[in-house]
Write an enzyme that holds these catalytic residues in place. Structure first.
Site, PDB file in Angstrom:
ATOM      1  N   ASP A   8       0.840  -1.196   0.000  1.00 28.28           N
ATOM      2  CA  ASP A   8       0.000   0.000   0.000  1.00 28.28           C
ATOM      3  C   ASP A   8       0.882   1.256   0.000  1.00 28.28           C
ATOM      4  OD1 ASP A   8      -2.471   1.519   0.371  1.00 28.28           O
ATOM      5  OD2 ASP A   8      -1.746   1.830   2.421  1.00 28.28           O
ATOM      6  N   ASP A  10      -0.498   5.213   0.768  1.00 32.65           N
ATOM      7  CA  ASP A  10      -0.860   6.177   1.812  1.00 32.65           C
ATOM      8  C   ASP A  10      -1.027   5.476   3.157  1.00 32.65           C
ATOM      9  OD1 ASP A  10      -1.160   8.627   0.197  1.00 32.65           O
ATOM     10  OD2 ASP A  10      -2.772   7.512  -0.768  1.00 32.65           O
TER      11      ASP A  10
END
Length: 262
Positions: A8, A10
């Site tokens: 991932d 953010d």
């Protein structure tokens, strides 16, 4: 032993413009050790090239070809379900470019009857009129697609409204639930595995959000690793019914764990 990682963005590598300090060295270590990885992000606002440029400025070495956004996944998904249809997009450059490069006809939504698909992503310059046009088109029969379900976006300022918040507003207004392409849907996970040639049983998804990253991994049949560097706190994880395969406080701990596993 895992050979590939879907990571991932953010809340895992950075928070807004704030770097998570051990993230660049973690990705560099993966590359040096011969692991494969790809960035799997729900962020629909930037193009892969823009994401790569931001990561470079922050001290990472990641190419645009190693980044798979929810906008790219949405454009691919539309080819299988809504090829050639007229689309009204609510979103920023990353979404618009992905749809245009895929050859879709984009309309302004002024006439709801002209819209065959409403695609909703994060739009930080959204207006009431943009949302109104989307709602009217959905009520007139347009299909409703959301790039992702993120309700909150971790930034250096704190948690801001995410794409899921805008899609939720349209859903409440119209009574229609969107088809979600990005995390937590398995759609984006299956597309990413296929795009990068990763094997399901040899891949691990790493993220900071139980309700998107970890649930996406579970929905896609992958083992999951939760980091307490973004959205989900350790206290929340302990009481949630969504259980990651592993959880760690930092990417430094993850690297040490992988080294112990050989």
């Amino acid at each position: 032993m895992y050979k590939s990682f879907l990571i991932d963005l953010d809340g895992t590598l950075y928070r807004g413009e704030e770097l998570i300090q051990d993230a660049p060295s973690f990705l560099a270590w993966l590359r040096d050790e011969g692991f494969s990885f790809a960035i799997l992000t729900n962020n629909s606002t930037r193009t892969p090239q823009q994401v790569a440029e931001k990561l470079l400025r922050m001290g990472f070495y990641v190419t645009a070809e190693e980044i798979f956004t929810s906008s790219l996944a949405t454009a691919e998904y539309l080819k299988t379900k809504h090829a050639g249809k007229r689309i009204y997009p609510i979103g920023e450059e990353g979404l618009i470019e992905a749809l245009q490069k895929a050859g879709y006809s984009l309309v302004d939504g002024e006439n709801p009857q002209d819209v065959e698909v409403v695609v909703s992503g994060l739009d930080r310059e959204v207006t009431y009129e943009k949302l109104a046009r989307g709602a009217l088109a959905i009520r007139a029969g347009a299909a409703f697609i959301a790039t992702n379900g993120d309700k909150a976006l971790p930034t250096e300022r704190g948690f801001l409204p995410g794409a899921g918040s805008l899609a939720g507003l349209l859903s409440i207004t119209t009574g229609v639930d969107p088809t979600v392409v990005g995390k937590p849907s398995k759609i984006i996970v299956e597309m990413a595995l296929n795009r990068f040639g990763f094997k399901q049983k040899e891949s691990l998804i790493i993220g900071d959000n139980l309700h998107t990253d970890i649930l996406a991994g579970k929905n896609g049949g992958l083992d999951t690793l939760l980091l307490f560097t973004g959205v989900t706190t350790q206290e929340e994880a302990e009481t949630s019914t969504i259980r990651p395969t592993y959880s760690f406080s930092s990417l430094t701990e993850v690297r040490q764990w992988l080294m112990r596993k050989g």
